[in-house]
Each structure stands twice: as structure tokens, then as C-alpha cells.
Write a protein that holds these residues in place. Structure first.
Motif, PDB file in Angstrom:
ATOM      1  N   ARG A  38       6.404 -15.236  -8.610  1.00 52.05           N
ATOM      2  CA  ARG A  38       6.221 -13.809  -8.906  1.00 52.05           C
ATOM      3  C   ARG A  38       5.612 -13.060  -7.721  1.00 52.05           C
ATOM      4  N   GLN A  39       5.060 -13.802  -6.733  1.00 52.09           N
ATOM      5  CA  GLN A  39       4.482 -13.139  -5.555  1.00 52.09           C
ATOM      6  C   GLN A  39       5.538 -12.791  -4.509  1.00 52.09           C
ATOM      7  N   PRO A  41       8.425 -10.920  -4.391  1.00 48.67           N
ATOM      8  CA  PRO A  41       8.750  -9.515  -4.098  1.00 48.67           C
ATOM      9  C   PRO A  41       7.595  -8.783  -3.416  1.00 48.67           C
ATOM     10  N   LEU A  42       6.364  -9.095  -3.848  1.00 44.95           N
ATOM     11  CA  LEU A  42       5.208  -8.447  -3.231  1.00 44.95           C
ATOM     12  C   LEU A  42       5.068  -8.871  -1.771  1.00 44.95           C
ATOM     13  N   MET A  43       5.449 -10.116  -1.473  1.00 50.77           N
ATOM     14  CA  MET A  43       5.391 -10.591  -0.096  1.00 50.77           C
ATOM     15  C   MET A  43       6.361  -9.778   0.778  1.00 50.77           C
ATOM     16  N   VAL A  45       7.353  -6.672   0.222  1.00 48.83           N
ATOM     17  CA  VAL A  45       6.886  -5.289   0.369  1.00 48.83           C
ATOM     18  C   VAL A  45       5.630  -5.236   1.244  1.00 48.83           C
ATOM     19  N   MET A  46       4.781  -6.263   1.169  1.00 45.10           N
ATOM     20  CA  MET A  46       3.588  -6.256   2.020  1.00 45.10           C
ATOM     21  C   MET A  46       3.950  -6.522   3.480  1.00 45.10           C
ATOM     22  N   PHE A  49       5.014  -3.223   4.624  1.00 47.59           N
ATOM     23  CA  PHE A  49       3.858  -2.340   4.803  1.00 47.59           C
ATOM     24  C   PHE A  49       3.091  -2.688   6.084  1.00 47.59           C
ATOM     25  N   LEU A 191      -7.869  -0.937   1.605  1.00 44.10           N
ATOM     26  CA  LEU A 191      -6.701  -1.422   0.850  1.00 44.10           C
ATOM     27  C   LEU A 191      -7.118  -2.445  -0.204  1.00 44.10           C
ATOM     28  N   TYR A 194      -8.819  -0.729  -3.046  1.00 45.64           N
ATOM     29  CA  TYR A 194      -7.820  -0.090  -3.900  1.00 45.64           C
ATOM     30  C   TYR A 194      -7.103  -1.110  -4.779  1.00 45.64           C
ATOM     31  N   LEU A 195      -6.704  -2.243  -4.167  1.00 44.94           N
ATOM     32  CA  LEU A 195      -6.004  -3.285  -4.941  1.00 44.94           C
ATOM     33  C   LEU A 195      -6.915  -3.850  -6.030  1.00 44.94           C
ATOM     34  N   ALA A 198      -7.000  -0.896  -8.747  1.00 46.07           N
ATOM     35  CA  ALA A 198      -5.779  -0.414  -9.407  1.00 46.07           C
ATOM     36  C   ALA A 198      -4.764  -1.521  -9.692  1.00 46.07           C
ATOM     37  N   HIS A 199      -4.821  -2.606  -8.955  1.00 48.51           N
ATOM     38  CA  HIS A 199      -3.774  -3.640  -9.091  1.00 48.51           C
ATOM     39  C   HIS A 199      -4.409  -5.028  -9.049  1.00 48.51           C
ATOM     40  N   GLU A 201      -4.167  -7.529 -10.686  1.00 47.89           N
ATOM     41  CA  GLU A 201      -3.305  -8.677 -10.978  1.00 47.89           C
ATOM     42  C   GLU A 201      -2.631  -9.235  -9.721  1.00 47.89           C
ATOM     43  N   VAL A 202      -2.566  -8.450  -8.636  1.00 51.15           N
ATOM     44  CA  VAL A 202      -1.927  -8.980  -7.422  1.00 51.15           C
ATOM     45  C   VAL A 202      -2.885  -9.873  -6.617  1.00 51.15           C
TER      46      VAL A 202
END
Lengths: 218, 106
Positions: A38-39, A41-43, A45-46, A49, A191, A194-195, A198-199, A201-202
Motif C-alpha cells: 500500500r506504500q 503509490p505514495l512512494m 508521489v513522494m 515531490f 512536512l 503536517y503529515l 493530517a495524514h 496513516e502514512v
């Protein structure tokens, strides 16, 4: 601090590539075990970024600029070994597509920014985690930049191409990167704050709930 | 996870594709040291390959801000694909350990 072609001689660029290669192989082995599907897609996008953020040079002082490396951000989100691979991918893209960092210097740039920066940063983060997630992130990010700059200095001195000893190149590099590292610390700290808000779970459990913190947090 | 994905995708595209032309043009730490210590010329004309988008610009786009912004957007999307591909490639051989059903969940 992407080293261009021409600054390193063959023994240094072959040596640094030879030093980085087994670490990358080991990082593949560890990431295969530790990265959750599950990580993934985040990998992606990060990585995007971090690439984008590296384009944003911020002025520091005296007509000099710095930019985020992002190694500690990647290590906190995905673990140090996945961070090694993600940073390597960013550097390879920058090198081959955008001519940022030389092809001959790619091994050295990987060693500095994709191996030393995330591993040193992660070690500092883990040892300071008890101070709180954001302060630990700030110091770890700052330290990761200094460690990478010191490694680059050693390589430049060993190379002999620039005709300067470590006694000259190291203080000069560290002087500027002490300030560039503050930018790294502020951006990464913001960052991660913020994570965490707000996030949550990541953030991996090891980052969210370090050993011994649960009791104090409740 | 899903929300963070979209937030950072938008952030990456804004930073790489809109803000990048306004980044500081000053030399970075290593370039500055190379200037001060007189070894910057060692790197001039030493490139061993031609790159498609040298120095974050699109050849043939006259407006340098537009050129940088386009190169930034292309690079950001390319890195999105590369990072995703990296994760998939590394994880592929570990398939079947029971963690494959949560992609982009929550």
C-alpha cells in the motif's frame, strides 16, 4: 551538491560507484521485505515531490543557494533502505534526463545523497526520536546534509582533480552546508509536522509510536 | 493514504511545474565553493553524455520560464512513474505475503 563530470578522477568515480553498488543491492533485499504494497503509490508521489522540491533553490546568504535533498523525508516515510532506492532513482533521472550531476559522478552522488544522507539521517532521527517527531526530524535533516557535504569533500580531495586538500575543501563545503542544512531541516520538519497532523496513516508505526513513547503520549 | 497521495501529487506538480522558474539562480553550496576555490572550470564541457532536457529546460522553447516549468512538470511526472515502478519492481518478488489487497486504501 550534485557533483558534475570533470571534478572526479577515474579512481574516485569508479571507487565510489563500487562502494555504492553493494549498498543498493542490500537495500533492494531489505526493501523487498519491509515495504508494504500500500506504500507503493505514495512512494511514486513522494519521489515526484522530492524531484520537484529539489528544483527549488532557496537563497541562503552571500549570493548562494541551497535546495532540499529529501533523504530524511523519504527515510521517515518508507524506512532507510527504501529511501536509499528512491533517492537513487531521483538522482539517476536528474543525471540522465536533466544533466544535473555528471554521469561519471553518479556513483559518488548516489553515495552522498542516496546512501549516506538517508542512513545518517535515519540514525540521528532514531536516536533523537524521544525529543519529539518534529525536533528529531529537524536535527536529522540538518545532519544528513552535513554528512553528504563531508562525503563530497572527501571525494573531491581524493580525486586530486581540483588540486585542493581536505583541509581546504571540507571547511569550505561545511560552512555553506551548515546553512543549507537549516533549510533542509525547516522544510522536512514542516512536512513531517503536517503529515503527523493530517495524514498520520502514512507514517510507519516505528515513526508514529517509538518504543517507550506510548505511555508518555497517553 | 489516498488523500495524502493526491495532496502530494498536486503539491509536486505545483512546485515542479509552476514555482520552479522562480527558484534562486544563485550557485548552490558546491558550485559556490568551486567558484571561490577556482575549480569550477574543471566541470565545464566535461559532460560525457547528451541529455534530452539539459539544465531543466526544453530545447526550442524560447521563454526560459515556460521552458523550465515544462521541464519541471515532465520530470515530476517521470519521477512519479519511476518511483511507482521502483516500488512495484522491488515488491513484485515478495507477492503472496498477504499485503497486496490494500493498494491506495484509506
Amino acid at each position: 551538491m550534485h557533483i558534475p563530470d570533470g571534478f572526479l578522477d577515474p579512481k574516485t568515480y569508479i571507487g565510489t560507484a563500487a562502494a555504492a553498488a553493494p549498498v543498493l543491492a542490500y537495500a533492494v533485499h531489505r526493501t523487498r521485505r519491509e515495504l508494504k504494497d500500500r506504500q507503493v503509490p505514495l512512494m511514486g508521489v513522494m519521489g515526484a515531490f522530492i524531484f520537484a522540491a529539489q528544483m527549488i533553490n532557496f537563497p541562503i546568504m552571500g549570493g548562494t543557494s541551497g535546495h532540499l535533498i529529501g533523504a530524511v523525508l523519504a527515510a521517515i516515510l518508507f524506512g532507510p533502505w527504501a529511501a536509499v532506492l528512491l533517492m537513487t532513482t531521483v538522482l539517476a533521472l536528474q543525471c540522465f534526463v536533466f544533466l544535473d550531476g555528471g554521469v561519471t559522478a553518479l556513483g559518488a552522488n548516489i553515495l552522498n545523497m542516496a546512501v549516506i544522507a538517508p542512513l545518517v539521517g535515519w540514525g540521528v532521527f532514531r536516536s533523537l526520536r524521544g525529543l519529539g517527531m518534529v525536533p528529531a526530524t529537524f536535527v536529522a535533516s540538518w545532519a544528513s546534509v552535513l554528512a553528504a557535504a563531508a562525503a563530497a569533500s572527501v571525494e573531491l580531495a581524493l580525486s586530486g582533480r581540483i588540486g585542493l586538500g581536505l583541509n581546504v575543501i571540507l571547511p569550505a563545503m561545511l560552512f555553506w552546508h551548515v546553512f543549507i542544512g537549516l533549510g533542509e531541516g525547516l522544510i522536512t520538519g514542516a512536512l513531517v509536522a503536517y503529515l503527523g497532523r493530517a495524514h498520520t496513516e502514512v507514517l510507519p508505526r516505528a515513526v508514529r509510536e517509538p518504543v517507550g513513547e506510548e505511555a508518555r503520549a497517553s | 493514504m489516498k488523500k495524502a497521495f493526491w495532496v502530494f501529487l498536486v503539491a509536486a506538480l505545483v512546485v515542479g511545474g509552476l514555482l520552479s522558474p522562480w527558484a534562486s539562480p544563485d550557485p548552490d553550496g558546491l558550485e559556490r565553493v568551486a567558484e571561490d576555490k577556482g575549480f569550477l572550470h574543471q566541470g565545464e564541457g566535461q559532460e560525457v553524455v547528451n541529455s534530452p532536457l539539459p539544465d531543466y529546460s526544453i530545447p526550442g522553447v524560447a521563454n526560459s520560464r515556460v521552458s523550465t516549468a515544462l521541464a519541471g512538470a515532465v520530470g515530476t511526472l517521470a519521477m512519479l512513474a519511476a518511483g511507482y515502478g521502483l516500488g512495484r519492481a522491488v515488491r513484485a518478488r515478495a507477492a503472496g505475503d498477504g499485503d497486496s489487497s490494500h493498494r491506495l486504501e484509506s
